[in-house]
Design a protein around this motif. Structure first.
Motif, PDB file in Angstrom:
ATOM      1  N   ALA A  96       0.843  -1.191   0.000  1.00  0.00           N
ATOM      2  CA  ALA A  96       0.000   0.000   0.000  1.00  0.00           C
ATOM      3  C   ALA A  96       0.881   1.244   0.000  1.00  0.00           C
ATOM      4  O   ALA A  96       1.937   1.276   0.640  1.00  0.00           O
ATOM      5  N   LEU A  97       0.452   2.274  -0.719  1.00  0.00           N
ATOM      6  CA  LEU A  97       1.208   3.514  -0.867  1.00  0.00           C
ATOM      7  C   LEU A  97       0.302   4.688  -0.520  1.00  0.00           C
ATOM      8  O   LEU A  97      -0.911   4.631  -0.710  1.00  0.00           O
ATOM      9  N   HIS A  98       0.905   5.761  -0.028  1.00  0.00           N
ATOM     10  CA  HIS A  98       0.111   6.958   0.271  1.00  0.00           C
ATOM     11  C   HIS A  98       0.966   8.201   0.106  1.00  0.00           C
ATOM     12  O   HIS A  98       2.147   8.216   0.473  1.00  0.00           O
ATOM     13  N   ARG A  99       0.370   9.239  -0.472  1.00  0.00           N
ATOM     14  CA  ARG A  99       1.029  10.542  -0.585  1.00  0.00           C
ATOM     15  C   ARG A  99      -0.012  11.635  -0.386  1.00  0.00           C
ATOM     16  O   ARG A  99      -1.159  11.502  -0.820  1.00  0.00           O
ATOM     17  N   THR A 100       0.399  12.709   0.266  1.00  0.00           N
ATOM     18  CA  THR A 100      -0.421  13.916   0.332  1.00  0.00           C
ATOM     19  C   THR A 100       0.266  14.985  -0.495  1.00  0.00           C
ATOM     20  O   THR A 100       1.459  15.254  -0.303  1.00  0.00           O
TER      21      THR A 100
END
Length: 312
Positions: A96-100
């Protein structure tokens, strides 16, 4: 089971792209794990996504791997957007990946980046502060995220002001020869020779994993016309850096053929290269999923849930 004969399940471009990546029966699970991608256009359009609700990334070196990012609605003030992503390899291994993404210089991004770096110790914070002291006055932190490949720590990215002399700015952070290597690699896929200061440029680091090197990116690729030559350069670039050029070409064709007639939005949006130990060691490109897709497999591709894609 051929795609056209499928009796159930999602029939969207993200699912088809997962089949293209060779996920077979796992394509449905991969797509389901990345819910969304069909929502209304967010107010905070960025130069990376161009307003698209989803992006698909292609990597080199290595075998084809499905990586897709879905854009979430804006935060209340329209200054932030979140990317939720999945990286899924044939065989079932996934991350899983996340960026703001941030759009202003109000300071929220710097606070978030500093806090994320500090959580991994004083050396990570020092590494972040060294880059921010140099890049912050001539750009903004536009992204703070996490990627398991960075050891679980944050990845912080700066977008440099468009007309800044980037080569002079990174002096002291990078060897000039390394910077030129990155510029040449990015110029190869974009089909241009960069002039002094030609931006916009992005620079990102993993403060808790300095051995990961420095990532250089550009969105000038989005300005190039989506024609056969752009697709050919892209496939050759990925293949030349040790990736799957056939997958790159097939994916670009899938997305391009699904674009609504008359649309001027670019499929190829942004490219990045990783520098470490004086060499370009990796590359990635982001392709936009058309807003109103009419998914159909490329004429040259045989898509099946029971086998990896045959690009012919």
């Amino acid at each position: 089971m051929p795609v056209e004969a499928a009796s159930s399940g999602p029939r969207d471009l993200l699912w088809l792209s997962a089949l293209l990546a060779g996920l077979g029966p796992q394509a449905r699970a991969a797509r389901a794990a990345l819910a969304g991608g069909e929502g209304p256009e967010a107010r905070a359009r960025t130069c990376i996504d161009g307003g698209s609700p989803a992006l698909i990334a292609v990597h080199a070196p290595g075998r084809r791997t499905w990586e897709a990012h879905v854009m979430e609605p804006d935060a209340g003030d329209g200054e932030r957007r979140s990317w939720h992503g999945m990286r899924w390899a044939p065989g079932g291994k996934h991350q899983a990946l996340h960026r703001t993404l941030y759009r202003s210089r109000r300071g929220d991004a710097a606070v978030a980046a500093r806090h994320a770096a500090a959580a991994h110790g004083p050396q990570a914070l020092e590494h972040f502060e060294r880059f921010h002291a140099r890049l912050g006055p001539s750009g903004l932190i536009y992204s703070v995220g996490t990627d398991p490949e960075d050891g679980g720590g944050p990845r912080v990215a700066w977008q440099l002001d468009r007309h800044v002399d980037a080569a002079a700015l990174v002096e002291g952070l990078l060897d000039l020869a390394d910077w030129r290597q990155a510029v040449a690699a990015i110029g190869a896929v974009q089909g241009i020779d960069f002039v002094r200061g030609a931006g916009p440029w992005s620079i990102s680091i993993a403060p808790a994993a300095p051995q990961r090197g420095v990532r250089i990116g550009s969105t000038r690729w989005a300005r190039a016309v989506d024609d056969a030559e752009k697709r050919r350069r892209f496939a050759a670039w990925i293949g030349g850096l040790g990736g799957d050029g056939a997958y790159a070409a097939g994916l670009y064709q899938l997305l391009d053929e699904a674009r609504p007639q008359g649309s001027l939005e670019s499929i190829g949006r942004a490219v990045e290269v990783d520098l470490a130990a004086g060499s370009v060691i990796a590359a990635r490109a982001y392709l936009a999923v058309p807003r109103a897709p009419h998914p159909r497999p490329p004429a040259s591709a045989g898509l099946s849930e029971r086998s990896e894609l045959c690009l012919g």
